[in-house]
Scaffold this active site. Structure first.
Site, PDB file in Angstrom:
ATOM      1  CE1 TYR A  13      -0.519  -4.435  14.697  1.00  0.00           C
ATOM      2  CE2 TYR A  13      -2.908  -4.545  14.938  1.00  0.00           C
ATOM      3  CZ  TYR A  13      -1.785  -4.154  14.228  1.00  0.00           C
ATOM      4  OH  TYR A  13      -1.949  -3.507  13.031  1.00  0.00           O
TER       5      TYR A  13
ATOM      6  CB  CYS B  52      -0.909   0.011   1.217  1.00  0.00           C
ATOM      7  SG  CYS B  52      -2.231   1.227   1.015  1.00  0.00           S
TER       8      CYS B  52
ATOM      9  CE  LYS C 245      -7.789  -0.946   4.955  1.00  0.00           C
ATOM     10  NZ  LYS C 245      -6.391  -0.715   4.555  1.00  0.00           N
TER      11      LYS C 245
ATOM     12  NE  ARG D   4      -6.028   5.161   8.803  1.00  0.00           N
ATOM     13  CZ  ARG D   4      -7.218   5.574   8.395  1.00  0.00           C
ATOM     14  NH1 ARG D   4      -7.633   6.789   8.712  1.00  0.00           N
ATOM     15  NH2 ARG D   4      -7.987   4.786   7.670  1.00  0.00           N
TER      16      ARG D   4
ATOM     17  NE  ARG E 279      -6.295   5.126   4.855  1.00  0.00           N
ATOM     18  CZ  ARG E 279      -5.232   5.923   4.750  1.00  0.00           C
ATOM     19  NH1 ARG E 279      -5.160   6.800   3.783  1.00  0.00           N
ATOM     20  NH2 ARG E 279      -4.254   5.837   5.623  1.00  0.00           N
TER      21      ARG E 279
ATOM     22  CE  LYS F 170      -7.243  -3.185   8.002  1.00  0.00           C
ATOM     23  NZ  LYS F 170      -6.192  -2.582   7.234  1.00  0.00           N
TER      24      LYS F 170
ATOM     25  CB  CYS G 133      -4.287   3.718   0.118  1.00  0.00           C
ATOM     26  SG  CYS G 133      -4.614   3.708   1.897  1.00  0.00           S
TER      27      CYS G 133
ATOM     28  CB  SER H 194      -4.506  -0.947  15.421  1.00  0.00           C
ATOM     29  OG  SER H 194      -5.280  -0.075  14.640  1.00  0.00           O
TER      30      SER H 194
ATOM     31  CB  CYS I 173      -1.352   5.069   3.261  1.00  0.00           C
ATOM     32  SG  CYS I 173      -1.348   3.426   3.984  1.00  0.00           S
TER      33      CYS I 173
HETATM   34  C1  PBG Z   1      -2.709   0.470   5.107  1.00  0.00           C
HETATM   35  C2  PBG Z   1      -3.238  -0.376   6.204  1.00  0.00           C
HETATM   36  C3  PBG Z   1      -4.026   0.014   7.291  1.00  0.00           C
HETATM   37  C4  PBG Z   1      -4.161  -1.116   8.077  1.00  0.00           C
HETATM   38  C5  PBG Z   1      -3.502  -2.156   7.443  1.00  0.00           C
HETATM   39  N1  PBG Z   1      -2.947  -1.686   6.285  1.00  0.00           N
HETATM   40  C6  PBG Z   1      -4.546   1.340   7.689  1.00  0.00           C
HETATM   41  C7  PBG Z   1      -5.488   2.063   6.838  1.00  0.00           C
HETATM   42  O1  PBG Z   1      -6.080   1.525   5.902  1.00  0.00           O
HETATM   43  O2  PBG Z   1      -5.616   3.268   7.086  1.00  0.00           O
HETATM   44  C8  PBG Z   1      -4.889  -1.141   9.396  1.00  0.00           C
HETATM   45  C9  PBG Z   1      -4.458  -2.189  10.346  1.00  0.00           C
HETATM   46  C10 PBG Z   1      -4.839  -1.958  11.769  1.00  0.00           C
HETATM   47  O3  PBG Z   1      -5.569  -1.029  12.138  1.00  0.00           O
HETATM   48  O4  PBG Z   1      -4.376  -2.753  12.596  1.00  0.00           O
HETATM   49  N2  PBG Z   1      -3.562   0.630   4.036  1.00  0.00           N
HETATM   50 ZN    ZN Z   2      -2.920   2.380   2.737  1.00  0.00          ZN
END
Ligand code: PBG
Ligand code: ZN
Length: 322
Positions: A310, A117, A192, A202, A214, A245, A127, A271, A119
Site C-alpha cells: 500500500y 478469490c 499464506k 477485510r 479461515r 504473505k 474464500c 494491510s 470472499c
Molecule cells: C482475499 C485476500 C486477503 C488479502 C489478500 N487477498 C484477505 C484474506 O485472506 O482474508 C489480504 C491482504 C492484506 O491484508 O493486505 N483472500
Molecule cells: Zn478470499
C-alpha cells in the site's frame, strides 16, 4: 592486524558502492480496490488508499504510471454477493470492465494483476463455497477457474489466486489454456498464513467471514516447512510467480523459498503491516516514513523480487526508490 569494516561505511558514495539491495519503482505493485459506484471512498484504516470506481481507477493508474509504477493488483469490492459467488465470473462486473478499460488505455505499459478469490463475492465471506458449514474444495476451485478466465478474457496479464484451496493453480492453468489464454501468467499465493494480519484489508474489501475463520484453508502460522511444501506443489501445478504473505512476518520463508526454487518471488506487505506503522506514526511513536522504507528494504533483502504494498505510491513520491 585490526579489521575495520567501518571503512566501507565512511561516505555515502562508498556505502552506495557496496549496497547489496535496492528498492526501485519496478519492484513495487500498487493495490487497488475497485468498487461498483463511481467516485472515491477513502479507507480509514489504510491511510492514502481508497476504493475507486472505474473512472477514478483509470485516473489514478494514469498518475501512478507517470510516477513509474507499472504494476497494479486489482481487488473487486462488489455490491452483489451470493452463496455461490456467481458475480465473481460475470464479464459485466466492475472488475472485468475495469481490467479492459485499463488495458485499452495503457496497453503493455501497464501490468494488470487481479486477485482471484471468492470472499468479496460470497454472502458468507469465505474464500470458497460452503456446504454444511464446511468450506468445500473442489466446487470452489471450479468457480475460481471461471473467475480467472473472466479476468483473462478482460485482458489481465496476471491472475493471482489468494483463496488457498488445493489444486486451484492446476485448474486455473488448464481452464486458461483450454480457452486460448496460454500467455496469462499465474501469481499464486503459495504461502499464506491465517491470522490477524489482514484486518484493514477485510474492512476495505468487505470480505470478513460471517462465521468461523479461515483456519481450514489458510496456513497455520506455526508452520514454515509446510509453506515450502505447498509452494513446490504450486510450481508443479504451473505457477509462474510465488507469493509469500504476510511478508514482514515471513522473512524466513521468503529466504527459504528463494533457496528452494528458481521462480520469481513476490512478497505481500499486508494491510496490518502497513497500517500499524501508519497508526504508530500518527501517535508520534515512530518515524513512519523511514520505517516503511526499511520494511520494504527488508523484504527485498530477504529475497523478494517484487512487493505488493500500500506504500508503493508514496515510496516513489517520497524518494525511497531513487
Ligand atoms: C482475499 C485476500 C486477503 C488479502 C489478500 N487477498 C484477505 C484474506 O485472506 O482474508 C489480504 C491482504 C492484506 O491484508 O493486505 N483472500
Ligand atoms: Zn478470499
Amino acid at each position: 592486524m585490526f579489521i575495520r569494516p567501518r571503512r566501507l561505511r565512511r561516505t555515502k558514495a562508498i556505502r552506495d558502492l557496496v549496497a547489496e539491495t535496492d528498492l526501485r519503482a519496478r519492484h513495487l505493485i500498487q493495490p487497488y480496490f475497485v468498487q461498483d459506484a463511481e467516485g472515491v471512498s477513502p479507507i480509514a484504516s489504510l491511510p492514502g488508499i481508497a476504493r475507486t470506481g472505474l473512472q477514478a481507477t483509470l485516473k489514478q493508474v494514469e498518475a501512478d504510471l507517470k510516477l513509474g509504477l507499472r504494476s497494479v493488483v486489482l481487488f473487486g469490492v462488489p455490491d452483489t454477493k451470493s452463496p455461490l459467488a456467481e458475480h465473481s465470473h460475470d464479464p459485466k462486473g466492475s472488475l472485468p470492465r475495469t481490467i479492459s478499460a485499463l488495458k485499452q488505455a495503457f496497453g503493455d505499459d501497464l501490468i494488470v494483476m487481479t486477485d482471484v478469490c471468492l470472499c468479496a463475492y460470497t454472502d458468507h465471506g469465505h474464500c470458497g463455497v460452503v456446504e454444511n458449514g464446511e468450506i468445500v474444495n473442489d466446487a470452489s476451485v471450479a468457480i475460481l477457474a471461471e473467475m480467472a478466465l473472466t479476468h483473462a478474457q478482460a485482458g489481465a496479464d496476471v491472475v493471482s489466486p489468494s483463496d488457498m484451496m488445493d489444486g486451484r493453480v492446476a485448474a486455473i492453468r488448464a481452464r486458461l489454456d483450454e480457452e486460448g489464454f496460454q500467455n496469462t501468467a499465474i501469481l499464486s499465493y503459495a504461502i499464506k498464513h491465517n491470522g490477524a494480519y489482514y484486518g484493514p484489508f477485510r474492512e476495505a474489501a468487505d470480505s470478513s467471514p460471517k462465521f468461523g475463520d479461515r483456519r481450514t484453508y489458510q496456513m497455520d502460522p506455526r508452520n514454515a516447512r509446510e509453506g515450502i511444501k505447498d509452494a513446490l506443489l504450486d510450481i508443479e501445478e504451473g505457477a509462474d510467480i510465488l507469493m509469500v504473505k504476510p511478508g514482514i512476518h515471513n522473512l524466513d520463508l521468503i529466504w527459504r523459498l528463494r533457496e528452494a526454487c528458481l521462480l520469481p518471488i513476490c512478497s505481500y506487505h499486508v494491510s496490518s503491516e502497513f497500517s500499524s506503522v501508519k497508526a504508530a506514526d500518527q501517535l508520534g511513536w515512530v518515524n513512519g516514513d523511514q520505517l516503511l522504507y526499511e520494511q520494504l528494504l527488508s523484504l527485498r533483502r530477504a529475497g523478494s523480487d517484487m512487493i505488493i504494498t500500500y506504500a508503493a505510491r508514496e515510496a516513489v513520491q517520497k524518494g525511497w526508490t531513487a
